[in-house]
Scaffold this active site. Structure first.
Site, PDB file in Angstrom:
ATOM      1  N   TYR A 244      30.983  38.004  46.504  1.00  0.00           N
ATOM      2  CA  TYR A 244      32.045  37.033  46.822  1.00  0.00           C
ATOM      3  C   TYR A 244      33.393  37.725  46.621  1.00  0.00           C
ATOM      4  O   TYR A 244      33.473  38.752  45.935  1.00  0.00           O
ATOM      5  CB  TYR A 244      31.916  35.741  46.007  1.00  0.00           C
ATOM      6  CG  TYR A 244      31.821  35.897  44.503  1.00  0.00           C
ATOM      7  CD1 TYR A 244      32.957  35.947  43.698  1.00  0.00           C
ATOM      8  CD2 TYR A 244      30.565  35.969  43.878  1.00  0.00           C
ATOM      9  CE1 TYR A 244      32.864  36.065  42.327  1.00  0.00           C
ATOM     10  CE2 TYR A 244      30.463  36.104  42.501  1.00  0.00           C
ATOM     11  CZ  TYR A 244      31.616  36.146  41.727  1.00  0.00           C
ATOM     12  OH  TYR A 244      31.518  36.283  40.369  1.00  0.00           O
ATOM     13  N   HIS A 291      32.152  42.356  44.000  1.00  0.00           N
ATOM     14  CA  HIS A 291      33.158  42.427  45.070  1.00  0.00           C
ATOM     15  C   HIS A 291      33.023  43.692  45.907  1.00  0.00           C
ATOM     16  O   HIS A 291      32.712  44.761  45.380  1.00  0.00           O
ATOM     17  CB  HIS A 291      34.566  42.382  44.481  1.00  0.00           C
ATOM     18  CG  HIS A 291      34.733  41.289  43.468  1.00  0.00           C
ATOM     19  ND1 HIS A 291      34.425  39.982  43.756  1.00  0.00           N
ATOM     20  CD2 HIS A 291      35.159  41.308  42.180  1.00  0.00           C
ATOM     21  CE1 HIS A 291      34.651  39.242  42.682  1.00  0.00           C
ATOM     22  NE2 HIS A 291      35.086  40.027  41.710  1.00  0.00           N
TER      23      HIS A 291
END
Ligand code: C5P
Length: 316
Positions: A244, A291
């Site tokens: 995410y 990430h």
């Protein structure tokens, strides 16, 4: 006499059609030049840049949560719930009800208009800010959006002293003064419950780690990022790369939605390729962990190249 009358009628019809066409053309030209003149912000994007941007940017996206826009569709709900594998099953709808009995329940920043020119600085926590002397430039923007614990005290010359918005989640929260909007980045329902708790019972001090049971902030300035906004950033801007988006990347897209001109500071490594913070030696996980720092960096570079944002690296 008959011929003359008919000719006269034809002339009248011709003149009125011609003048209508002229008026329409004139209006179009003047409207076009009006828009050109009215471009007070962000006027440098060319058509190729505009196309790239419009393929990603969704102007209708709900940026912040309120009662009216709070229902989540099935996919958004499960995508959001899976981010941090939340096991507790609090009722989202009930939590939202309590949330907006405490915090402003409105459509924030729905004031977009061609004549608005709101400038924003998005300040990440990169060590590349050290020695940059960006402080005055950062403070000169209308909004200054900082994130997590990024301090200003003692770093004013490089990072400025103004903070209009601070994006946090329970595990990264710090106290803030009454001029700052607390922007909650919720990764789970417990984060929403924690937000309620810090202003009321102060009983939540544990998520997957210890969290502050109370935070100094103005309750009337609290905003909550919409879970669907996070999913939109992940899918539309990152093409679903990584787990995410990072706090910094979410803050950047948040700024693109609420500001007309965006400048970015404190993102990326130092000149020597180090990813630490400007305020400690802790290395950020913005280039790894859940990430995809590579994809985020590429989008940021494209936004800069296409003149939609200006990035300040701290070195050249
Ligand atoms: O480390 P932290 O998550 O608090 O940093 C906030 C944001 O600043 C990150 O999400 C990232 O986007 C940005 N950052 C960066 N490079 C660093 C440190 C932080 O780009 N070295």
């Amino acid at each position: 006499m008959m011929i003359n009358k008919r000719t006269l009628r034809q002339v009248v019809v011709f003149v009125s059609v011609a003048s209508t066409i002229c008026i329409v053309l004139f209006c179009q030209t003047s409207t076009w030049s009006f828009h050109t003149d009215a471009c007070v912000c962000n006027c440098a994007m060319d058509s190729e840049g505009l196309l790239w941007f419009s393929q990603r940017y969704k102007p209708s996206a709900n940026v912040t949560l309120n009662t009216k826009n709070s229902p989540l569709d099935f996919h958004t709900y499960w995508w959001w719930k899976s981010l941090q594998n939340e096991s507790t099953v609090a009722d989202y709808k009930k939590v939202v009800e309590v949330l907006f009995s405490l915090f402003p329940d409105k459509d924030h920043y729905s004031d977009t208009s061609p004549s608005r020119c709101r400038t924003c600085a998005v300040v990440g926590n990169s060590g590349n800010l050290i020695g940059s002397h960006y402080g005055a430039l950062i403070d000169s923007q209308d909004f200054v959006i900082r994130m997590n614990e990024g301090p200003t005290k003692g770093f004013e010359q490089d990072v400025g002293s103004k903070t209009t918005h601070r994006v946090i989640y329970p595990e990264s929260a710090v106290d803030m003064d009454e001029t700052t909007h607390l922007i909650l980045l919720p990764f789970k329902i417990l984060d929403l419950q924690w937000l309620i708790s810090i202003f009321t019972t102060r009983h939540i001090d544990l998520t997957y780690m210890y969290v502050k049971p109370s935070v100094k902030a103005d309750r009337n300035k609290v905003m909550i990022l919409h879970p669907a906004f996070m999913k939109y950033i992940y899918e539309s801007w990152l093409q679903s790369h990584g787990g995410y988006p990072s706090t910094g990347f979410i803050s950047l897209i948040f700024a693109l939605h609420i500001c007309d001109e965006v400048s970015m500071f404190g993102f990326g490594p130092t000149k020597d390729g180090v990813w630490h913070h400007y305020f400690d030696d802790f290395s950020s996980d913005s280039n790894g962990g859940p990430h995809d720092g590579g994809s985020e960096g590429e989008v940021i570079a494209q936004l800069h190249q296409k003149h939609r944002i200006t990035t300040y690296k701290g070195w050249e």
